[in-house]
Design a protein around this motif. Structure first.
Motif, PDB file in Angstrom:
ATOM      1  N   HIS A  75       5.120   5.274 -11.196  1.00  0.00           N
ATOM      2  CA  HIS A  75       5.660   3.809 -10.782  1.00  0.00           C
ATOM      3  C   HIS A  75       4.219   3.558  -9.446  1.00  0.00           C
ATOM      4  O   HIS A  75       3.852   4.460  -8.749  1.00  0.00           O
ATOM      5  N   ASN A  76       3.801   2.458  -9.559  1.00  0.00           N
ATOM      6  CA  ASN A  76       2.706   2.068  -8.726  1.00  0.00           C
ATOM      7  C   ASN A  76       2.994   2.107  -7.163  1.00  0.00           C
ATOM      8  O   ASN A  76       2.191   2.297  -6.196  1.00  0.00           O
ATOM      9  N   LEU A  77       4.441   2.242  -6.791  1.00  0.00           N
ATOM     10  CA  LEU A  77       4.696   2.260  -5.367  1.00  0.00           C
ATOM     11  C   LEU A  77       5.004   3.751  -5.023  1.00  0.00           C
ATOM     12  O   LEU A  77       5.500   3.879  -3.879  1.00  0.00           O
ATOM     13  N   ALA A  78       5.174   4.549  -5.949  1.00  0.00           N
ATOM     14  CA  ALA A  78       5.665   5.795  -5.785  1.00  0.00           C
ATOM     15  C   ALA A  78       4.966   6.664  -4.556  1.00  0.00           C
ATOM     16  O   ALA A  78       5.563   7.143  -3.729  1.00  0.00           O
ATOM     17  N   GLU A  79       3.715   6.597  -4.719  1.00  0.00           N
ATOM     18  CA  GLU A  79       2.803   7.362  -3.881  1.00  0.00           C
ATOM     19  C   GLU A  79       3.078   6.848  -2.454  1.00  0.00           C
ATOM     20  O   GLU A  79       3.018   7.504  -1.302  1.00  0.00           O
ATOM     21  N   ASP A  80       2.952   5.370  -2.304  1.00  0.00           N
ATOM     22  CA  ASP A  80       3.160   4.913  -1.123  1.00  0.00           C
ATOM     23  C   ASP A  80       4.357   5.163  -0.261  1.00  0.00           C
ATOM     24  O   ASP A  80       4.614   5.383   0.991  1.00  0.00           O
ATOM     25  N   LEU A  81       5.448   5.247  -1.009  1.00  0.00           N
ATOM     26  CA  LEU A  81       6.944   5.527  -0.677  1.00  0.00           C
ATOM     27  C   LEU A  81       7.138   6.931  -0.574  1.00  0.00           C
ATOM     28  O   LEU A  81       8.230   7.424  -0.300  1.00  0.00           O
TER      29      LEU A  81
END
Lengths: 80, 825
Positions: free
Chosen positions: B78-84
Motif C-alpha cells: 500500500h502506498n502509505l504503508a512505509e510512511d505509517l
C-alpha cells in the motif's frame, strides 16, 4: 449427476500413475523383437522412464550416434 | 489419501488496497463471499493469495520489474504503508490433519515464500485462482498445443508432455546429424592439403592417378588398380621401402630412436614417455600421502563409526528424535550437544570426517599402486635402450644403469637423474640428426615416401567410407526412431485420452448446469496428428448438422464460452486439487444474465460442498442469489462499503453503531459518513427482510445501490400494503422523502435543502434523530422484536421473524413521546 473428485494416488483413483505407464512402455519397447532393439534400449534407458536426467536428450543422441558409428565400422555392428 | 490443506485464516497488511491489518477467519465457516463495488479493494484479497503462492513473489499482471506495461513489485505494498510504518505482508494459516501451519510473506524487501506456501504450491496441480477476465483466454486465445500442455499438467500427466517434447527434440537432432556431412568434408580438407589443392573433393580415379604417379617415378612397371589394402602393389611397395631403409641404415636408427622416445619424447612444452609418467606418479603419491596424513589426524577420534551411524538413523532429518540418549538415558537437553540439532551437527561433522579419511586412504593406495607400475615401465624401457647402445655410448650406458638402480629403490638423486636426462637428450638429438641426413640423401623419390602416401590414401579412403556408412546408418536409425516415436506417441495419446474422458464428463455436467437447455456437449479431443509427438487438444462441439466438429469459439455466445471455460477449470480443480481443495474466484459471472447467475449459485450450493471457496464479486444480485441458495452453512458473507485512505476497505460487518456516531460528536467531529453508512445498512437490512423489490438499475449504476433507490423501493412497498408510518412528535419525519428527493446524497450536507450546502453538527444531530425515530417505527406490533422475514405465499405483509410470533407487520399508531426524546438527545 456430477462425478465426485478423484484422488490422484494410484489405486484409489483406479488409474495407473504416469510413472508406472512410462516404465511399462519402456519395457515394451525394449523387448519387442519387431523393433530395432538397440535403439529401443537407448530410448528405454534414457527417456522412456519415470526418472529422466536433465541431459537425457543429449545422452540419447550421443548413444544413437555411437550406435551408428559402431554399425558403420566394417568389423563391428550392433544387433538389429 | 492424505489429509487436505484447508485455509484457516488470511491476514492482509499494507498490501495493495489494504492498509491497516485485516484478518479473515475461516475456522468457523470455511468459505467466504465478498461483495463490493468496483475499486473498493475486493480483488486485493485474491491478489494476496496469488502473491502468497507465486514463485517470484509478485502478481502475474504486475510482473517483477517496472518496465513496459508492468507496474512491478513496487505496486504490491500500500502506498502509505512505509510512511505509517505498517508492515506490508500477507499471512496465512492452513489446517491439515488437525495441525495448523502458518507462514508470512513480506511484500517488500525479502519476499521469500514461507515453507507452508511452497508445500501447498507443490500440491496444487491446477491453479485454484480463476479470474473472470482470464477465463475466455483458455477457449479463445490458447493454442491447441498450449491447451494440451495445460490440461495434461492439470491431470498430472506433465511427465508425458515432457517425454513428447524430449522425443521431438531428439528426432530433430538425429535428423540433422543424418544430413550432416562434416566428417566427409574433413576428408576432403586433408586430401586438398596433401595434394597441394590439385584434388579438392575425393575422387577415386584422381587419387589413384596421384598415387600411381609417385610409384611410376620409382618403377614404371608398378601400377595400382585401386586404392585398396588388397592391391598386390601395396605389399610390393612396403617390402621395397623396408629394403631401402635397411640399405641406408635407417632401420637400426629408427629402432634406437623409438627406444629413446619410449623413455622421453619432448615436443615443445609437452613431454610424454615412461619418465614423465613416473614423475607425475611420484607427485601424485606425495600429495595423496600428505592428504591422508591430514585426514587421519582429523578422523583420529572416529573410533565410534558404527555407533554414530546407528545414532544417525535415530537423529536424522525428518525423523522424530528420542528425547533422551538411547544408551545412557540422559535427557537430550542435558547432553554436551544440548539439543537434537546439536547432536545432528555433531554426527554430521564426524561422519563427514570419516568419509573424507576413507577417500584420502583410497587415493593413497591408488597412487602407490600406480607408482609401482610406472617404475616397472621405466626400468623395462631402460633395459631395451641399453641393449641397443654400442661401446661408443658407454657414458650413457653407465648413467642409465645408475638411474635404473635409483628408480628401483625409489630414491632418485637429483644429480643422477639430471646427468642421465642430459645424456639421453644428447643421444636423441644425435640419432635424429643422422636420420634427417640419410633421408635428405635419398631425395624426394623414395619407396618410403611412396609407401607412406599410399598408406595415407588407403586410410583416408577408409575414413571416408566409414563416414558415409555412418551417415547411412544414422538415416536408417532416424527412420526407426520415427517409427518408435509414433508407437510411443500413440500409447501416450491413448493414455491421455482415457484420462481426458474423466474430465470431460464433469466439465459438461457443470457446463449444462449453468447454460441449461442451451448447452451443447463439448468434446475434449486429441486429433490425429501428422507429427508423432506434436500433441494438441481441441475443444469440439457439434453446433449444427452442417457445423459438426467445430471449435466452440465463433459459434458459442460469450456467456457460453465463459461458462465452458469456467466449467473446465472448476472440474479440473475438483478432480486434480484433492490435496488443497480450494477455489478462489474473482468476478467470474460478469457475462451472465440473472438466470445464469442463479444457476451458478445453485451449482455451487448443490455440487461443490467439498470445495472451500474464496469468492469476490461486484455483482450484488449474484451475491444475494448465492446467499439465498448456499445459505449460512459453511459460508460467511461480507460487504465492502467503501475504501478509506487511512484504513483500506471498510466492511459492512464493521457496522456503525449509535455509540460510534455519538462519540464523533463528543469529539467535535462530523459523523456524516458514519450516518450515511448506518442509514445504508439499515435500509439494506429492512429491504432484505421485508422482501422489497428493488427496481432494476440503470446500466450506469448497475452494481451499486443508492440510498434513494432503497428508500424509493421501501416507500413503494409500504404504500402498496397501505402501511403508513405514523408521525413522530418532535421530529419532522421526512426521512424517506428526503432520500427519495435526493437532497441528502452529498456527504456533509445531509440536512441541507441545497444539495451542495455545508452541513453542521447540529444539522447532523437533527437528521440522526429523524432517522432513529423512523427506524424505531419498525418493530413487531405484537412482541416488539425488530427482526422480520419475507411474507409467506398469500400474505402481503412481512412477518415477525420470531418463531413463536410471526405476526404480520404493521406500524403502531401511538408512539411513545420518550422514543422521540431519546432520538433527539
Amino acid at each position: 449427476m456430477i462425478i465426485e473428485a478423484k484422488p490422484k494416488e494410484e489405486g484409489e483413483s483406479g488409474r495407473r500413475s504416469p510413472e508406472a505407464f512410462l516404465n511399462n512402455l519402456g519395457a515394451v519397447l525394449a523387448s519387442d523383437p519387431a523393433r530395432d532393439r538397440d535403439l529401443a534400449a537407448i530410448l528405454a534407458d534414457t527417456l522412456v522412464k519415470s526418472e529422466v536426467a536433465d541431459d537425457a536428450v543429449d545422452a540419447a543422441f550421443e548413444a544413437i550416434v555411437d550406435l551408428a558409428a559402431r554399425r558403420a565400422r566394417p568389423t563391428e555392428g550392433g544387433s538389429v | 489419501m492424505t489429509d487436505p490443506y484447508v485455509l484457516n485464516s488470511l491476514t492482509v497488511s499494507g498490501f495493495r488496497a489494504y492498509l491497516q491489518p485485516k484478518t479473515f477467519d475461516f475456522s468457523g465457516k470455511k468459505s467466504l463471499a465478498i461483495f463490493a463495488p468496483n475499486g473498493k479493494g475486493k480483488s486485493s484479497l485474491v491478489d494476496a493469495l496469488e502473491f502468497m503462492f507465486s514463485d517470484e513473489g509478485t502478481l502475474e499482471r504486475i510482473g517483477i520489474r517496472t518496465i513496459n506495461n508492468n507496474a512491478g513489485v513496487v505496486a504490491l505494498p500500500h502506498n502509505l504503508a512505509e510512511d505509517l510504518d505498517i508492515e506490508s505482508s500477507v499471512s496465512v494459516t492452513f489446517s491439515k490433519a488437525n495441525a495448523l501451519h502458518s507462514g508470512k510473506r513480506l511484500a517488500s524487501g525479502n519476499r521469500a515464500r514461507p515453507d507452508v506456501a511452497t508445500d501447498i504450491k507443490s500440491r496444487l496441480v491446477v491453479d485454484p485462482i480463476i479470474r473472470g477476465y482470464g477465463l475466455r483466454q483458455f477457449v479463445e486465445k490458447r493454442t491447441a498445443e498450449e491447451r494440451y500442455e495445460d490440461v495434461a499438467r492439470w491431470l498430472d500427466l506433465g511427465v508425458l508432455v515432457d517425454l513428447q517434447t524430449k522425443l521431438r527434440e531428439l528426432r530433430r537432432k538425429v535428423k540433422a546429424a543424418s544430413e550432416d556431412k562434416t566428417e566427409q568434408r574433413q576428408v576432403d580438407t586433408q586430401l586438398a592439403r596433401r595434394t597441394g589443392q590439385s584434388i579438392k573433393v575425393w575422387d577415386d580415379a584422381k587419387v589413384l592417378a596421384h598415387v600411381n604417379a609417385m610409384v611410376a617415378a620409382l618403377d614404371q612397371k608398378l601400377s595400382l588398380s585401386a586404392i585398396s589394402p588388397n592391391d598386390p602393389v601395396v605389399a610390393t611397395l612396403k617390402a621395397r621401402a623396408d629394403e631401402e631403409a635397411a640399405k641406408v641404415g635407417l632401420v637400426a636408427l629408427r629402432q634406437r630412436q623409438n627406444a629413446a622416445h619410449a623413455l622421453l619424447k619432448e615436443d615443445g612444452d609437452k613431454s610424454v614417455g615412461a619418465i614423465p609418467a613416473l614423475e607425475s606418479a611420484v607427485l601424485t603419491l606425495s600429495s595423496a600421502a600428505a592428504r591422508e596424513t591430514t585426514e587421519r589426524a582429523a578422523a583420529a577420534n572416529a573410533v565410534f563409526k558404527q555407533v554414530w551411524e546407528s545414532a544417525q538413523t535415530l537423529f536424522g532429518e525428518g525423523v522424530e528424535a528420542p528425547s533422551e540418549c538411547p544408551v545412557c538415558a540422559t535427557p537430550i537437553e542435558r547432553t554436551e550437544a544440548g539439543s537434537v540439532e546439536g547432536i545432528r551437527n555433531h554426527l554430521s561433522t564426524h561422519l563427514k570426517e570419516l568419509t573424507e579419511y576413507a577417500s584420502a586412504k583410497k587415493a593413497l593406495d591408488t597412487a602407490t599402486t600406480a607408482l609401482g607400475q610406472r617404475k616397472l615401465a621405466v626400468t623395462n624401457a631402460l633395459t631395451v635402450l641399453t641393449g641397443l647402445l654400442s661401446d661408443a655410448d658407454a657414458e650413457l650406458t653407465s648413467a642409465s644403469a645408475a638411474y635404473s638402480s635409483a628408480v628401483v629403490q625409489t630414491s632418485v638423486d637429483v644429480e643422477v637423474a639430471d646427468r642421465f636426462m642430459s645424456l639421453l637428450r644428447i643421444y636423441q638429438a644425435s640419432i635424429a640428426g643422422e636420420i634427417e641426413r640419410l633421408e635428405k640423401g635419398q631425395g624426394e623419390s623414395t619407396y618410403a615416401k611412396a609407401n607412406a602416401t599410399l598408406q595415407w590414401a588407403i586410410e583416408l579412403k577408409g575414413d571416408l567410407e566409414t563416414a558415409r556408412r555412418k551417415q547411412t546408418e544414422l538415416k536408417n536409425l532416424h527412420g526407426q526412431l520415427q517409427s518408435q516415436c509414433q508407437f510411443i506417441g500413440g500409447q501416450i495419446r491413448t493414455e491421455v485420452q482415457s484420462v481426458l474422458d474423466t474430465l470431460e464428463i464433469p466439465m459438461n455436467d457443470i457446463y449444462k448446469r449453468i447454460q441449461r437447455e442451451q448447452a451443447i456437449a463439448i468434446r475434449l479431443e486429441l486429433p490425429p496428428d501428422e507429427d508423432a509427438n506434436q500433441q494438441r487438444l481441441n475443444l469440439i462441439v457439434n453446433f449444427a448438422k452442417n457445423r459438426e466438429g467445430v471449435q466452440p469459439a465463433g459459434y458459442l455466445s460469450d456467456s457460453q464460452i465463459h461458462s465452458l471455460a469456467l466449467a473446465l477449470r472448476l472440474a479440473a480443480i475438483r478432480l486434480c486439487n484433492a490435496e488443497v481443495p480450494i477455489a478462489i474466484l474473482d468476478d467470474i459471472v460478469t457475462s451472465y444474465d440473472a438466470d445464469h447467475r442463479l444457476a451458478f449459485s445453485a451449482l455451487i450450493a448443490e455440487e461443490f460442498g467439498g470445495l472451500q471457496f474464496v469468492l469476490v464479486t461486484h455483482d450484488e444480485r449474484f451475491f444475494l442469489y448465492l446467499k439465498d441458495r448456499v445459505g449460512d452453512q459453511g459460508w460467511h458473507y461480507a460487504r465492502i462499503l467503501r475504501i478509506e485512505p487511512g484504513h483500506g476497505p471498510r466492511f459492512a460487518d464493521e457496522r456503525v453503531s449509535d455509540e460510534m456516531i455519538e462519540k464523533r460528536w463528543r469529539d467535535g467531529e462530523s459523523a456524516a459518513n458514519d450516518m450515511r453508512q448506518a442509514e445504508e445498512e439499515w435500509l439494506l437490512g429492512i429491504c432484505r427482510e421485508f422482501g422489497v423489490d428493488v427496481r432494476i438499475r440503470t446500466v450506469e449504476k448497475a452494481y451499486s445501490y443508492e440510498r434513494s433507490e432503497l428508500a424509493s423501493a421501501l416507500a413503494a412497498f409500504l404504500s402498496d400494503r397501505k402501511l403508513v408510518p405514523p408521525q413522530v412528535e418532535g421530529v419532522s419525519n421526512r426521512f424517506l422523502k428526503s432520500l427519495q428527493s435526493g437532497v441528502v446524497e452529498n456527504f456533509g450536507s445531509h440536512f441541507q435543502d441545497a444539495q451542495y450546502g455545508a452541513g453542521s453538527i447540529g444539522d447532523e444531530k437533527a437528521r440522526w434523530a429523524e432517522f432513529v425515530a423512523f427506524r424505531d417505527l419498525f418493530v413487531c406490533p405484537a412482541c416488539g422484536r425488530r427482526r422480520f422475514k419475507r411474507p409467506n405465499v398469500g400474505v402481503s405483509r412481512p412477518l415477525c421473524a420470531a418463531e413463536n410470533c410471526e405476526t404480520p407487520f404493521s406500524f403502531r399508531q401511538r408512539i411513545q413521546a420518550g422514543a422521540a426524546d431519546r432520538a433527539t438527545q
